[in-house]
Design an enzyme around this catalytic site. Sequence first.
Site, PDB file in Angstrom:
ATOM      1  N   ASP A 242       0.836  -1.204   0.000  1.00 11.04           N
ATOM      2  CA  ASP A 242       0.000   0.000   0.000  1.00 11.04           C
ATOM      3  C   ASP A 242       0.873   1.258   0.000  1.00 11.04           C
ATOM      4  O   ASP A 242       0.488   2.295  -0.551  1.00 11.04           O
ATOM      5  CB  ASP A 242      -0.886   0.054   1.258  1.00 11.04           C
ATOM      6  CG  ASP A 242      -2.095  -0.882   1.153  1.00 11.04           C
ATOM      7  OD1 ASP A 242      -2.310  -1.453   0.078  1.00 11.04           O
ATOM      8  OD2 ASP A 242      -2.806  -1.023   2.175  1.00 11.04           O
ATOM      9  N   ILE A 339       6.912  10.036 -31.449  1.00 13.14           N
ATOM     10  CA  ILE A 339       6.987  11.449 -31.839  1.00 13.14           C
ATOM     11  C   ILE A 339       8.416  11.831 -32.209  1.00 13.14           C
ATOM     12  O   ILE A 339       8.644  12.644 -33.101  1.00 13.14           O
ATOM     13  CB  ILE A 339       6.430  12.348 -30.711  1.00 13.14           C
ATOM     14  CG1 ILE A 339       4.911  12.193 -30.649  1.00 13.14           C
ATOM     15  CG2 ILE A 339       6.820  13.815 -30.930  1.00 13.14           C
ATOM     16  CD1 ILE A 339       4.241  12.913 -29.513  1.00 13.14           C
ATOM     17  N   GLU A 365       5.578  -4.453  -7.656  1.00 13.58           N
ATOM     18  CA  GLU A 365       4.540  -3.946  -6.749  1.00 13.58           C
ATOM     19  C   GLU A 365       3.133  -4.225  -7.280  1.00 13.58           C
ATOM     20  O   GLU A 365       2.257  -3.362  -7.274  1.00 13.58           O
ATOM     21  CB  GLU A 365       4.743  -2.454  -6.468  1.00 13.58           C
ATOM     22  CG  GLU A 365       6.170  -2.209  -5.993  1.00 13.58           C
ATOM     23  CD  GLU A 365       6.270  -1.317  -4.790  1.00 13.58           C
ATOM     24  OE1 GLU A 365       5.270  -1.179  -4.081  1.00 13.58           O
ATOM     25  OE2 GLU A 365       7.362  -0.778  -4.585  1.00 13.58           O
TER      26      GLU A 365
END
Lengths: 404, 259
Positions: A242, A339, A365
């Site tokens: 978290d 680009i 994660e």
Amino acid sequence: MDFTLTDEHRMVQYMVREFAQREVAPIIKEYDRKQDMAPFILPRMAELGILGISLPVRYGGQGMDYIALGLACEELEAVDSTLRVIMSVHFGLNSMALLQWGTEAQKEKFLAPQARGEKIACLGLTESGAGSDVAAIASTAKKDGEKYILNGEKMWISLATKGDHALIVARTNPDAPDPHDGLSAFILEMDRDGVTTGDIHGKLGVRAGSTGWIAFQDVEIPLENRLGEEGEGFKIAMSCLDNGRYTVAAGATGLIRASMEASIKYAHERQAFGREIGKFQLVQQKIAHMVQSYESARLLYLRAGWMKNEGMRNTRETSLAKWFATDASFEAASEAIQIHGAYGYSDEYEVERYLRNAKGGVIYEGTSEIHQLMQAGYALEYREDVPLRCELPAYDAESWQIEK
Amino acid sequence: MKIVVCVKQVPDTAAKVVVENGQVTWGDAPLVINPWDEYAVETALLQEEEHGGEVTVISVGGEDAKEALKHALAMGCGNAILVSDPSLKNADSLVTSQVLAAAIQKIGDVDVVFFGKQAIDGDVGVTAAQTARVLGWPSLTLVSEITELDPGSKTISVERSVEEGRQVVSGQLPAVVSVVKDIGEPRYPSFMGIRKASRAEIPMWSIAEVGVEVSEPVVEWPDLFNPPKQEVVTEIVSGGSPQETAETLAEKIIEEKVL
Ligand SMILES: Cc1cc2nc3c(=O)[nH]c(=O)nc-3n(C[C@H](O)[C@H](O)[C@H](O)COP(=O)(O)OP(=O)(O)OC[C@H]3O[C@@H](n4cnc5c(N)ncnc54)[C@H](O)[C@@H]3O)c2cc1C
Ligand SMILES: Cc1cc2nc3c(=O)[nH]c(=O)nc-3n(C[C@H](O)[C@H](O)[C@H](O)COP(=O)(O)OP(=O)(O)OC[C@H]3O[C@@H](n4cnc5c(N)ncnc54)[C@H](O)[C@@H]3O)c2cc1C
């Protein structure tokens, strides 16, 4: 609803940006090519206090809030993901877990030197046979009187060779009916007998960072190094995530910004068919997507940071922020290369590094797939957060900034 | 030792500064501490570290100049003062220096005042010298190194960066010093400084409180216009060998009277 950053936030942002841009940006390509971490990075981040940014001053930290942590990660990853990875593992995955779960004695002994940057910390969760499936962890910690004996090997561990302390999740009860309940967490000093480490080379990205393995053979760790209760290892690991994911989300937002800024600059400079390429709608569309991703990712992580400040459970919101920002950062980096045409495909420009680094974020994660499972789980009410025995402390400016 | 640093709030170097309807504007670009003044703050802090005492940072400007002051506090200055007054809206460097000099007098017993060499908005570069003149103190401008500063004997020796090279100058304290880049890279704000700065209540002095009668501005800006757009032509010089390329390039440079 107030969207303004405080003076404190803006000064932190400025300070971290100056450090990253002035000191790291000029040398990062060289170290990325060498697949090595620039030796000054950790000591310098320690000296500047970044390694202890959002921890109470009484534990050696800098007393900033969780939003400041996010802003710092955004600035760091706008220059290179490896800088933010340091914050994810040393700060998010390890130090914040000690703040959340540690006893007062553990905070004094382990957290304070980490906050001051005197000791570097990492998290050893993943193993060759246990990634997304944390409950498959095979490393063992056998209780033997007043100590545990640790055996096994952790793989893909960021800062494995740089860390002084590792938080290790290992199996203490092989007979637990639910394997999740058989895991416990330990604070391991890396200089203990039987600990060996090494770096992994040949990674696609975060090449200026350190990722490696930690092996333990009959490593003795005292009881007082166990973080939390026996059997709480899985819950602790999830709570670490978290916090770690929050830093990854904020960092990936910085990576989107870097891709966007590079693309805007190049779109103004590069001429094709008699005009700057920014004038072409297809190029504009790519830039518009980057703007959209950047602003959305930013709002998502700031919300998660605000929830942390308030002491609210944020597993769902942090997972969403992490999933969105990392996927979007990979997309943005890829379009930034597009680009830049052929020039983007070469390391003369920065954008190819952004793409290589972005790929890690959608794996560690919690892979993007795992986050999708989580989000669907919440939406379909298959999944629900139960309160933890130790929640992450809310931010409190008064008590966090008080000198000892 | 009592040290004062004077700082100004200016548009960010990345801001697009243009003239619109006869007024200079930089849109909503952020204002920052004048980059040259960061060197002045750094110098002040180094002197404080060496000799003890305290550093007070002052700015003449509107409410938003508090940002520049907070930045200096975050870098480590002890106190900050904003001098702000509606009558200062069109202040030129003379008026500003009169106000600064009066504020410095009001602070009292100041040993040395540091300035950046110029502000990047007006680029006038004389405020330090004018302030020195109003105070009647020695003016040491464009200083690249402070070789000696002795608060006991009230002496200062510096090296000035002048077009011809380096000039060694000494003077008596109190003095006004303006610094250039060579003085040393300014430090970043520290977290401890940031905590202090974000809580600081910065006192605001009006002209009346400073106790100064300012003169009318002597500099006017009768007309403002954007510089004409420059047409840039790019040409790539090539040749069979580096020697040949260099020769062609050298010829071009001479031809175009660049040198
Ligand atoms: C640069 C880097 C740094 C890292 N740092 C650390 C660290 O510091 N500490 C640490 O402990 N670990 C670290 N890791 C490891 C990381 O956390 C794992 O790689 C991650 O959890 C995925 O595990 P895995 O690689 O074993 O993949 P697996 O779990 O084997 O997954 C393989 C694929 O299967 C998919 N998958 C798995 N389960 C499901 C499912 N239920 N439904 C749908 N799809 C699924 C995954 O999404 C993935 O696409 C790091 C990894 C990298 C690349
Ligand atoms: C690995 C590699 C190998 C190569 N090998 C060869 C080779 O063997 N021979 C050779 O001659 N070339 C080769 N090239 C060059 C390649 O063909 C060019 O890179 C390609 O044509 C794009 O040109 P550019 O890189 O100059 O990009 P640009 O043309 O400058 O384009 C930049 C960006 O603007 C966009 N854009 C340009 N015009 C428009 C428009 N009108 N509307 C919308 N968008 C537009 C492009 O799509 C791109 O996103 C190679 C390139 C690479 C990467």
